[in-house]
Design a protein around this motif. Structure first.
Motif, short mmCIF file in Angstrom:
data_model
loop_
_atom_site.label_atom_id
_atom_site.label_comp_id
_atom_site.label_asym_id
_atom_site.label_seq_id
_atom_site.Cartn_x
_atom_site.Cartn_y
_atom_site.Cartn_z
N GLN A 249 0.86 -1.09 -0.10
CA GLN A 249 -0.05 -0.02 0.10
C GLN A 249 0.98 1.40 0.07
N GLY A 250 2.04 1.47 0.36
CA GLY A 250 3.01 2.16 0.59
C GLY A 250 4.09 2.33 -0.47
N SER A 251 4.84 3.24 -0.17
CA SER A 251 5.95 3.54 -1.31
C SER A 251 6.88 2.27 -1.44
N LEU A 252 6.90 1.74 -2.50
CA LEU A 252 7.69 0.58 -2.71
C LEU A 252 9.24 1.15 -2.53
N PHE A 253 9.86 2.32 -3.11
CA PHE A 253 11.02 2.90 -2.86
C PHE A 253 11.32 2.88 -1.31
N LEU A 254 10.49 3.27 -0.49
CA LEU A 254 10.71 3.23 1.03
C LEU A 254 11.05 1.91 1.38
N LEU A 255 10.14 1.02 0.93
CA LEU A 255 10.29 -0.23 1.34
C LEU A 255 11.59 -0.81 1.17
N GLY A 256 12.14 -0.46 0.00
CA GLY A 256 13.41 -0.97 -0.64
C GLY A 256 14.61 -0.30 0.41
N ASN A 317 12.85 -4.83 22.90
CA ASN A 317 13.47 -3.39 22.23
C ASN A 317 15.08 -3.89 21.55
N ILE A 318 15.80 -4.59 22.21
CA ILE A 318 16.99 -4.69 21.55
C ILE A 318 17.15 -5.85 20.53
N ILE A 319 15.95 -6.32 19.93
CA ILE A 319 15.85 -6.99 18.71
C ILE A 319 15.58 -6.11 17.68
N PRO A 320 16.48 -6.28 16.69
CA PRO A 320 16.28 -5.44 15.55
C PRO A 320 14.93 -5.87 14.78
N ALA A 321 14.70 -7.29 14.71
CA ALA A 321 13.59 -7.66 13.94
C ALA A 321 12.26 -7.14 14.35
N LYS A 322 11.92 -6.69 15.61
CA LYS A 322 10.81 -5.87 16.30
C LYS A 322 10.42 -4.76 15.45
N TRP A 323 11.82 -4.01 15.31
CA TRP A 323 11.53 -2.67 14.53
C TRP A 323 11.14 -2.89 13.16
N PHE A 324 12.02 -3.83 12.48
CA PHE A 324 11.71 -3.92 11.17
C PHE A 324 10.32 -4.60 10.83
N ILE A 325 9.79 -5.53 11.59
CA ILE A 325 8.37 -6.04 11.17
C ILE A 325 7.20 -4.71 11.30
N THR A 326 7.57 -3.88 12.50
CA THR A 326 6.56 -2.57 12.28
C THR A 326 6.82 -1.91 11.30
N ILE A 327 7.95 -1.65 10.79
CA ILE A 327 8.19 -1.10 9.39
C ILE A 327 7.60 -1.72 8.42
N ILE A 328 7.78 -2.79 8.12
CA ILE A 328 7.38 -3.44 6.92
C ILE A 328 5.62 -3.79 6.88
N LYS A 329 5.15 -3.97 7.98
CA LYS A 329 3.74 -3.90 8.12
C LYS A 329 3.02 -2.38 7.89
N GLY A 330 3.82 -1.42 8.28
CA GLY A 330 3.20 -0.06 8.09
C GLY A 330 3.33 0.18 6.62
N ILE A 331 4.30 -0.18 5.81
CA ILE A 331 4.56 0.27 4.43
C ILE A 331 3.52 -0.70 3.94
N MET A 332 3.57 -1.93 3.87
CA MET A 332 2.87 -2.93 3.00
C MET A 332 1.38 -2.94 3.19
N LEU A 333 0.92 -2.75 4.46
CA LEU A 333 -0.39 -2.93 4.86
C LEU A 333 -1.21 -1.75 5.39
N LYS A 334 -0.36 -0.77 5.76
CA LYS A 334 -1.12 0.45 6.13
C LYS A 334 -0.65 1.62 5.25
N GLY A 335 0.34 1.42 4.37
CA GLY A 335 0.55 2.58 3.55
C GLY A 335 0.99 3.66 4.13
N VAL A 336 1.64 3.90 5.47
CA VAL A 336 2.22 4.96 5.78
C VAL A 336 3.73 5.21 5.38
N GLY A 337 4.08 6.53 5.66
CA GLY A 337 5.30 6.88 5.15
C GLY A 337 6.41 7.09 6.11
#
Length: 368
Positions: A249-256, A317-337
């Motif tokens: 839903q969001g920017s493919l460039f930002l996802l990259g 909070n020290i697990i990098p994957a936690k932050w990336f999952i939030t990012i990827i769901k935000g871009i792909m599903l919510k379309g946020v920037g």
């Protein structure tokens, strides 16, 4: 600079000659995304159920046909008496039995209510609960169709609307998590054995006496894997979109860009593991066993972090994957920037700088 470029070329050649590394880098992610994407699901499809119909009238037959028409259920068998229920459950032939009372249609018309019992196999509680919810939804839908011309005063009719995933597809939940696990584990695993490989092959002494500075060695080790991991990320995203129909839903460039940042974070973590490990086997064990469980359990991939005890929420909070999952769901599903994801991006950037700086420090210690 020429020495640094030559060092990077050497790393590329070394990786391309190692068939095992190439299989881990490209083969394993494809197998994992296909396997996890299809196998990990909280949906139910073609669940075998049995029918015990004491009434055998037109109404019960309509309900049975409606259930049978659903993709979620398959009428495995029709039993004649309640004593048969224990047998079909014990044999594992069905997951649920729908038990209609006698004179079901007559009671529904005369008393405005009739009883139907749903008996489920709760050895798998989540599946049993899901079956119950789906059956109840079908029954409520049937009653709504029958009562569409009947009005009752002071009705409260709740309307539910699901946003971002209206069809409640579990693949929308699991694929981002699987993508994160694949990119992190493969990237960290590949770089974690890079420096330890030099030690075991006896070529570490060459690096120690070379004019290359520690940060150049670290960057030289990471750079080829950045390029190869980007190809890996593209493959994973393409499979997710075209095979599992994941929306973007969001920017493919930002996802990259965010994917590249997470890849660099994972590679830097792998390099750190490599600098503190004496052998490839040790590095592999740390990158696999030491990262896999925390990534799966504490990243929010399967279990909600807010439901965990406070100490585990802090550790997550020290697990990098936690932050990336939030990012990827935000871009792909919510379309946020980036205006909504800047905090998570800064956290990953900070982790990357920390891992690289600590790796250089550890490498310097080994130079002395």
């Amino acid at each position: 600079m020429k020495r640094f470029i030559g060092f990077i070329k050497k790393e590329f050649y070394h990786i391309l000659r190692d068939k095992r590394s190439l299989f881990i880098l490209f083969g394993m992610p494809i197998v994992q995304i296909m396997l996890f994407g299809f196998a990990i699901t909280n949906e139910i499809n073609n669940v075998d159920i049995a029918i015990l119909d004491h009434s055998k009238d037109a109404t019960t037959q309509e309900i049975i046909n409606k259930i049978a028409a659903s993709k979620h259920f398959s009428i495995k068998q029709v039993i004649e008496k309640e004593s048969d229920m224990a047998s079909v459950f014990q044999k594992g032939q069905v997951k649920a039995v729908l038990n209609f009372e006698k004179k079901f249609s007559k009671n529904l018309i005369k008393d405005n209510h009739a009883k139907v019992q749903l008996v489920t196999d709760a050895t798998d509680p989540n599946t049993a609960n899901t079956i119950s919810n789906f059956i109840n939804a079908i029954l409520q839908n049937y009653l709504k169709e029958q009562n569409k011309n009947i009005t009752v005063s002071h009705q409260v009719i709740p309307q539910t609307r699901m946003v971002y995933n209206p069809e409640l597809k579990s693949v929308y939940m699991f694929v981002p998590g699987v993508m994160t696990i694949i990119l992190m584990l493969v990237s960290a695993m590949m770089t974690s054995i890079s420096i330890t490989r030099e030690k075991e092959l006896g070529t570490m002494e060459i690096l120690l006496v070379s004019p290359l500075k520690p940060f150049q060695v670290i960057l030289g080790k990471v750079f080829p894997y950045i390029f190869l991991s980007i190809i890996n990320a593209v493959i994973v995203i393409v499979l997710s979109v075209f095979i599992f129909k994941m929306p973007v839903q969001g920017s493919l460039f930002l996802l990259g860009l965010e994917s590249v940042l997470f890849i660099i974070t994972s590679l830097a973590l792998g390099i750190l593991i490599s600098t503190i490990s004496a052998t490839q086997q040790t590095a592999m064990m740390i990158s696999l066993m030491g990262l896999m469980l925390p990534v799966i359990l504490l990243s929010g991939f399967i279990f909600p972090i807010t439901s965990m005890p406070l100490p585990l929420q802090v550790i997550s909070n020290i697990i990098p994957a936690k932050w990336f999952i939030t990012i990827i769901k935000g871009i792909m599903l919510k379309g946020v920037g980036l205006q909504y994801l800047w905090k998570e991006t800064l956290v990953l950037l900070g982790m990357t700088v920390f891992f690289i700086a600590l790796s250089v420090k550890k490498y310097k210690i080994r130079l002395e």
